[in-house]
Design a protein around this motif. Structure first.
Motif, PDB file in Angstrom:
ATOM      1  N   TYR A 120      37.908  29.415 -11.241  1.00 38.80           N
ATOM      2  CA  TYR A 120      37.542  30.775 -11.039  1.00 38.80           C
ATOM      3  C   TYR A 120      38.282  31.762 -10.518  1.00 38.80           C
ATOM      4  O   TYR A 120      38.205  32.881 -11.130  1.00 38.80           O
ATOM      5  CB  TYR A 120      36.209  30.609  -9.908  1.00 38.80           C
ATOM      6  CG  TYR A 120      35.290  29.803 -10.136  1.00 38.80           C
ATOM      7  CD1 TYR A 120      34.412  29.969 -11.179  1.00 38.80           C
ATOM      8  CD2 TYR A 120      34.668  29.008  -9.317  1.00 38.80           C
ATOM      9  CE1 TYR A 120      33.502  28.942 -11.674  1.00 38.80           C
ATOM     10  CE2 TYR A 120      33.385  28.168  -9.105  1.00 38.80           C
ATOM     11  CZ  TYR A 120      32.983  28.224 -10.470  1.00 38.80           C
ATOM     12  OH  TYR A 120      31.998  27.274 -10.933  1.00 38.80           O
ATOM     13  N   GLY A 124      39.549  35.271 -12.804  1.00 39.06           N
ATOM     14  CA  GLY A 124      39.646  36.472 -12.126  1.00 39.06           C
ATOM     15  C   GLY A 124      40.931  37.260 -12.441  1.00 39.06           C
ATOM     16  O   GLY A 124      40.881  38.532 -12.630  1.00 39.06           O
ATOM     17  N   THR A 179      31.879  35.404  -9.847  1.00 39.51           N
ATOM     18  CA  THR A 179      32.422  35.623 -11.188  1.00 39.51           C
ATOM     19  C   THR A 179      31.576  36.097 -12.254  1.00 39.51           C
ATOM     20  O   THR A 179      31.807  36.844 -13.107  1.00 39.51           O
ATOM     21  CB  THR A 179      33.270  34.160 -11.220  1.00 39.51           C
ATOM     22  OG1 THR A 179      33.929  33.684 -10.256  1.00 39.51           O
ATOM     23  CG2 THR A 179      33.921  34.051 -12.594  1.00 39.51           C
ATOM     24  N   ILE A 210      36.045  38.034  -4.230  1.00 38.63           N
ATOM     25  CA  ILE A 210      36.516  36.482  -4.637  1.00 38.63           C
ATOM     26  C   ILE A 210      37.678  35.950  -4.029  1.00 38.63           C
ATOM     27  O   ILE A 210      38.062  34.857  -3.774  1.00 38.63           O
ATOM     28  CB  ILE A 210      36.696  36.644  -6.173  1.00 38.63           C
ATOM     29  CG1 ILE A 210      35.121  36.760  -6.899  1.00 38.63           C
ATOM     30  CG2 ILE A 210      37.255  35.592  -6.825  1.00 38.63           C
ATOM     31  CD1 ILE A 210      35.210  37.055  -8.587  1.00 38.63           C
ATOM     32  N   CYS A 271      30.011  30.905 -16.850  1.00 35.91           N
ATOM     33  CA  CYS A 271      29.393  30.614 -16.040  1.00 35.91           C
ATOM     34  C   CYS A 271      28.080  29.996 -15.987  1.00 35.91           C
ATOM     35  O   CYS A 271      27.396  29.307 -15.196  1.00 35.91           O
ATOM     36  CB  CYS A 271      29.194  32.063 -15.072  1.00 35.91           C
ATOM     37  SG  CYS A 271      30.663  32.837 -14.374  1.00 35.91           S
TER      38      CYS A 271
END
Length: 293
Positions: A120, A124, A179, A210, A271
């Motif tokens: 994740y 990002g 995310t 995040i 996701c």
């Protein structure tokens, strides 16, 4: 000419090394200084301080160059770095002396690598690198102006500053959920002033949350050598940033204004796939329990 280029390379490498030193130092020292329940709060403060430092440092350096030469300014910054390194050493010394008040847990070295959390984070940082290239391109080529970029960057910085406050209300949101929201924002990033202004703010807020959640998770993993763990994590993240910066111009050449929305669609698809797998695993676990009963 060659000497000047060599000097520039040396200064650039030293500056980047200082940045890496502080990133690694700040992330590894927190579990030794604070109880686990406070680490997320401290990470939130660090996020806000870092964002303020970026803005204030730019202003200070720009003003300083009006009065002193670049060489003198670099010397001043070097001295400041040594002072900061001394403070960091003091923090570590105090943490060793007051280890009774710090909760430490050690497990064997074969503890599983935080694969999904790191994945994740990789997504990002790919988003960050792509936005850093794509948004200025959209401003110049599609909005046919330069001044909106300052507004977009301000909106993004504001979102990052507010991220710790939002995370307190969204404390139960997982990295997967955050995310997915980031991917949804990318779907709305079209070359209009209103769209980019809103989405840059939202992505700043989401990316800030995040980062706080991710590093808090990594810092709370029991390990015998946190420096090695954090070094590996930061290496993956920095490599991702470089790869994203290299790929972003190519994506823009191929996809144009569709670059960010298509990236967002890919993240959402990832996701969704991950969510389906998790739900299936939960169903299998519950069915196994029923059979055992």
């Amino acid at each position: 000419m060659a000497n000047h280029l060599l000097n520039l390379v040396i200064v650039a490498v030293l500056n980047k090394s200082i940045g890496v030193f502080y990133k690694l130092s700040n992330k590894t020292i927190l579990p030794d200084l604070f109880a686990p329940v406070n680490i997320q709060i401290v990470n939130g403060y660090q996020t806000q301080i870092r964002q303020l430092a970026i803005v204030s440092a730019t202003m200070l350096v720009t003003m300083a160059l009006l009065w002193v030469t670049p060489a003198t300014l670099i010397l001043i910054m070097g001295i400041a770095f040594l002072v900061s390194a001394g403070l960091d050493w003091q923090f570590r010394t105090r943490s060793n002396l007051s280890s009774d008040s710090v909760v430490t847990v050690k497990l064997d070295r074969h503890r599983s690598w935080p694969t999904w959390s790191l994945l994740y984070a990789v997504l990002g940082y790919l988003v960050d690198a792509t936005i850093a290239v794509a948004v200025p391109w959209l401003v110049v080529s599609k909005l046919h102006s330069h001044w909106p970029l300052s507004w977009f960057l301000t909106a993004n910085a504001t979102g990052i500053l507010l991220a710790p406050l939002l995370l307190k209300r969204w404390s139960k949101q997982s990295l997967l959920t955050l995310t997915a929201f980031t991917g949804g924002c990318l779907l709305l990033m079209w070359p209009t002033f209103a769209s980019l202004m809103i989405t840059m703010f939202l992505i700043g807020a989401l990316r800030g949350q995040i980062n706080i959640s991710f590093f808090t998770t990594i810092q709370q993993i029991p390990t015998n050598n946190r420096n090695i763990l954090m070094t590996g994590v930061l290496t993956v993240i920095d490599t991702t940033t470089v790869i994203g910066s290299l790929l972003a111009p190519r994506l823009i050449l191929m996809l144009g204004s569709w670059t960010l929305p298509l990236l967002g669609g890919g993240i959402l698809l990832f996701c969704l796939t991950r969510l389906i797998i998790l739900l299936n695993n939960q169903k299998q676990s519950s069915s196994d329990i029923d059979e055992n009963c």
